[in-house]
Design a protein around this motif. Structure first.
Motif, short mmCIF file in Angstrom:
data_model
loop_
_atom_site.label_atom_id
_atom_site.label_comp_id
_atom_site.label_asym_id
_atom_site.label_seq_id
_atom_site.Cartn_x
_atom_site.Cartn_y
_atom_site.Cartn_z
N ARG A 49 0.82 -1.22 0.00
CA ARG A 49 0.00 0.00 0.00
C ARG A 49 0.86 1.27 0.00
O ARG A 49 1.72 1.45 0.86
N GLY A 50 0.62 2.12 -0.99
CA GLY A 50 1.32 3.40 -1.07
C GLY A 50 2.79 3.32 -1.45
O GLY A 50 3.51 4.31 -1.38
N LYS A 51 3.25 2.14 -1.88
CA LYS A 51 4.68 1.95 -2.22
C LYS A 51 4.89 1.84 -3.73
O LYS A 51 4.11 1.21 -4.43
N GLN A 215 -1.01 0.15 -4.35
CA GLN A 215 0.18 1.00 -4.46
C GLN A 215 -0.18 2.48 -4.61
O GLN A 215 0.54 3.36 -4.16
N ASP A 218 -3.78 6.98 -1.77
CA ASP A 218 -3.28 8.24 -1.19
C ASP A 218 -2.15 8.87 -2.00
O ASP A 218 -1.36 9.67 -1.47
N HIS A 219 -2.05 8.54 -3.28
CA HIS A 219 -1.06 9.21 -4.14
C HIS A 219 -1.43 10.68 -4.26
O HIS A 219 -2.59 11.01 -4.47
N SER A 274 -8.61 3.82 -2.98
CA SER A 274 -9.02 2.88 -1.94
C SER A 274 -10.35 2.22 -2.31
O SER A 274 -10.54 1.02 -2.08
#
Length: 311
Positions: A49-51, A215, A218-219, A274
């Protein structure tokens, strides 16, 4: 989400007749195999997540060995060129390539598994062989992709892969698997297995859309509406699995995106990543794991048992 199981200290070799195919969907959904498989998918979903694909993460020795295994499969494609044949799709050279994997799978798996777990290799190798497509029909689909995820899940259950390998499992191993599968699909012109055509998410894959949307949660700049923008995809595909999938689709298909990939086009209207991620997990359960044509070939053994869930 489930946790990756700790290493088990016993032998897992089972008679081949005990590796059964699914015959009852309700039994499958209540099984330990389903719980472990879905727990594994959701654990990895949280792990990435977020990576970005290009971020730094730990790469253990088993991860390197798995990449080497996939590099071997890639090399075999180069050594097995397509043959001349009248039909455009389903090149018969795939059967030659597959026969080599069928013969070597246990040896390949043995290079990844430590000696004290050598007895598990025959069972784990079954999932590897199932993960590359069907050699009779020369097709590939989400059921085969699920077999590769099950292969990785089994390696977690016996303790070869561990909790801190999560990012590397997706970004290093699964991403390399996708590259090899795309090469197989293009080289041997494989048919989509169980495709819903324009109404399916994608002809071949599903999991990279789930993990790829995680991934992007929250970009700061990229929203779901951006993935239909060619410029955005070209500039960001090396960082995000979801955009890499979009790039491959646009390379393989012609015409307006809304026509050849209607489901994805609809997803681009969802307001947040999300919500995309949650919706794709629901869709994966409904359209892949709970569809008999997709899951009928799923194998069960001592690592992923058909017995009802106990915890």
């Amino acid at each position: 989400s489930g946790e990756v199981a700790p290493p088990l200290q016993q032998s897992f070799m089972i008679p081949k007749k005990e590796i059964n195919m699914v015959s009852d969907m309700a039994k499958w959904k209540r099984s330990q195999a389903y719980a472990d498989y879905m727990g594994f998918i959701l654990t990895l979903n949280e792990g990435v997540r977020g990576k970005k694909l290009t971020c730094e993460y730990k790469v253990s020795e088993p991860i390197e060995k798995l990449v080497a295994l996939l590099n071997t499969l890639d090399r075999w494609i180069d050594e097995t060129p397509p043959v001349d044949q009248p039909s455009r799709f389903g090149n018969k050279a795939f059967r030659t390539w597959y026969a080599k994997l069928d013969q070597e799978a246990e040896k390949l798996v043995a290079t990844v598994i430590p000696k004290h777990l050598a007895d598990t290799a025959p069972e784990v190798a079954v999932y590897l062989k199932e993960s590359v497509g069907n050699s009779t029909r020369i097709d590939y689909g989400t059921g085969h992709e699920a077999a590769f995820a099950a292969f990785l899940c089994c390696l977690c259950k016996i303790g070869v892969l561990r909790v801190d390998d999560q990012m590397a499992i997706v970004f290093k191993v699964f991403n390399r698997y996708l590259e090899v599968m795309r090469k197989l699909q293009k080289t041997y012109r494989m048919e989509p297995a169980g495709s819903q055509g324009v109404w399916g998410l994608d002809d071949f894959q599903f999991l990279p859309f789930i993990w790829g949307s995680s991934q992007l949660i929250d970009h700061p700049n990229l929203e779901p509406r951006h993935f239909v923008d060619e410029k955005v995809v070209n500039e960001n595909h090396k960082d995000f699995m979801f955009l890499e999938c979009i790039l491959f689709i646009t390379e393989m298909k012609t015409g307006p995106f809304a026509e050849h990939s209607n489901q994805l086009w609809n997803i681009s209207a969802v307001p947040s990543w999300s919500k995309v991620n949650q919706g794709l997990i629901r869709m994966y359960k409904a359209e892949c794991l709970e569809k008999f044509p997709v899951i009928q070939h799923f194998k069960f053994g001592s690592l992923l048992p058909i017995q009802p869930v106990t915890s």
